[in-house]
Design an enzyme around this catalytic site. Structure first.
Site, PDB file in Angstrom:
ATOM      1  N   LYS A  96     -49.944  11.284  -1.073  1.00 58.30           N
ATOM      2  CA  LYS A  96     -49.252  12.570  -1.231  1.00 58.30           C
ATOM      3  C   LYS A  96     -49.074  13.283   0.096  1.00 58.30           C
ATOM      4  CE  LYS A  96     -49.990  13.758  -6.052  1.00 58.30           C
ATOM      5  NZ  LYS A  96     -50.523  14.758  -6.984  1.00 58.30           N
TER       6      LYS A  96
ATOM      7  N   LYS B  53     -42.810   7.895 -14.900  1.00 59.43           N
ATOM      8  CA  LYS B  53     -41.987   9.075 -15.154  1.00 59.43           C
ATOM      9  C   LYS B  53     -41.339   9.590 -13.872  1.00 59.43           C
ATOM     10  CE  LYS B  53     -46.162  11.820 -15.057  1.00 59.43           C
ATOM     11  NZ  LYS B  53     -47.114  12.612 -15.797  1.00 59.43           N
TER      12      LYS B  53
ATOM     13  N   LYS C 194     -44.617  -1.039 -14.000  1.00 59.98           N
ATOM     14  CA  LYS C 194     -44.908  -0.106 -15.087  1.00 59.98           C
ATOM     15  C   LYS C 194     -43.814   0.968 -15.160  1.00 59.98           C
ATOM     16  CE  LYS C 194     -48.369   3.142 -15.929  1.00 59.98           C
ATOM     17  NZ  LYS C 194     -49.629   3.790 -15.638  1.00 59.98           N
TER      18      LYS C 194
END
Ligand code: TRP
Length: 330
Positions: free
Chosen positions: A113, A198, A195
């Site tokens: 991040k 989102k 996978k």
């Protein structure tokens, strides 16, 4: 008191995917009578990256609405918004003093991040895992449903709990991860070896819980498959295996039933059939969520009520913690 305590946090990012539903939410509905469950919309974690205030508020409420729409009973479970329970911040501060700089520096999510948001590597981002440990330890949670990406954070929470207990005696339950019995790992529609995420930049790769039926149909029609054109479940047929898994979950049909149903038909018929099954699976959830979002007063009253229930439980732990570390009684 005999039931185990389950705690999980959900990012109020507004885009909960079909993968989250199948892998997590759907299972939470199944277990709601077997455990004492707490589900928390983590708006305090969310502000470690810049947010639009109006959107954040809206999306925190949307998480609660979606959980209810999925079938989680807000009386049976405690579903609430993190910032409405001040003990999270309070315990996070205390736990900060029992967490080492070196431990936090090793967190891979922090490293990722801080690269992604290199203009805003704030202290909250660094401290994110300690707030997460506080979430879990406040409620003496036994089990924590998490995705693979949160394993390192849970391990840290366990270490903090053990360290604190080592100094002060048994204050915190040391939590375990929780992997649902009925799984179902849902893969990307565009790259079925990966996978379903989102946050995939390719919107066609993922189905979101609040996607319109048209969008769902379009994404399934475009889903990547192989060139064999045979609807059979077999090693290596990642795209078809994924679609069959989704279809099986949405319709309750077994793989062999699905193979028989599409025996003489190609992918051209199978893909829209999967799309339709998912549209029908999600339709009542989407409609109920939107309805709840319009009933602001009702939704707010549920949040307030549940925040008070959570706060009462959290306070029990905090009373012990304050006493142990030497704070003066209030
Ligand atoms: N960090 C988690 C995520 O991004 C969300 C979260 C916050 C959480 N607090 C938690 C998950 C406590 C489990 C338990 O998915």
């Amino acid at each position: 008191m005999d039931k185990k305590i389950v705690f999980s946090g959900i990012q109020p990012s507004g885009d909960i995917s079909l993968g989250n539903y199948i892998g997590a939410l759907r299972n939470w509905v199944e277990i709601q009578h077997d455990y004492h469950c707490l589900y928390c919309a983590v708006d305090m974690h969310a502000i470690t990256v810049r947010q639009d205030p109006k959107k954040l508020r809206e999306q925190s409420l949307a998480v609660i609405a979606l959980l209810i729409a999925c079938g989680l009973d807000p009386k049976e479970n405690i579903m609430y918004i993190q910032s409405q329970v001040p003990q999270h911040a309070e315990l996070a501060w205390v736990l900060n003093c029992y967490t080492m700089y070196g431990e936090l520096s090793r967190m891979t999510q922090f490293k990722d991040k801080s690269q992604k948001h290199s203009d805003n590597v704030n202290a909250g981002l660094f401290d994110y895992p300690v707030l997460m440990a506080a979430d879990i330890l406040l409620y003496q949670a036994d089990l924590v449903p998490i995705g693979h990406d949160q394993k390192q954070h849970l391990e840290l929470a366990r270490n903090i709990a053990e360290r604190f207990n080592g100094i002060y005696g048994d204050v915190f339950t040391v939590p375990d991860g929780y992997i649902p019995k009925v799984g179902g790992r849902i893969m990307s529609l565009a790259e079925p070896e990966k996978k379903m995420s989102k946050s995939d930049p390719n919107v066609n790769a993922r189905i979101l819980m609040l996607d319109e039926p048209d969008a769902i149909m379009r994404k399934f029609k475009r889903a990547v498959t192989d060139s064999e054109a045979q609807v059979v479940y077999r090693e290596g047929k990642h795209g078809i295996n994924n679609l069959m898994t989704i279809y099986s979950i949405a319709t309750g049909k077994s793989f062999s039933e699905i193979e028989a149903e599409f025996d003489d038909k190609g992918y051209g018929e199978f893909k829209p059939a999967v799309g339709e099954a998912v549209v029908e699976l999600l339709r009542p959830i989407r409609e109920k969520t939107l309805e709840l979002m319009k009933e602001k007063d009702y939704l707010m009253s549920i949040c307030t009520e549940n925040a008070l229930r959570a706060s009462a439980l959290a306070e029990r732990t905090m009373r012990k913690v304050r006493k142990k570390v030497g704070f003066v009684q209030r």
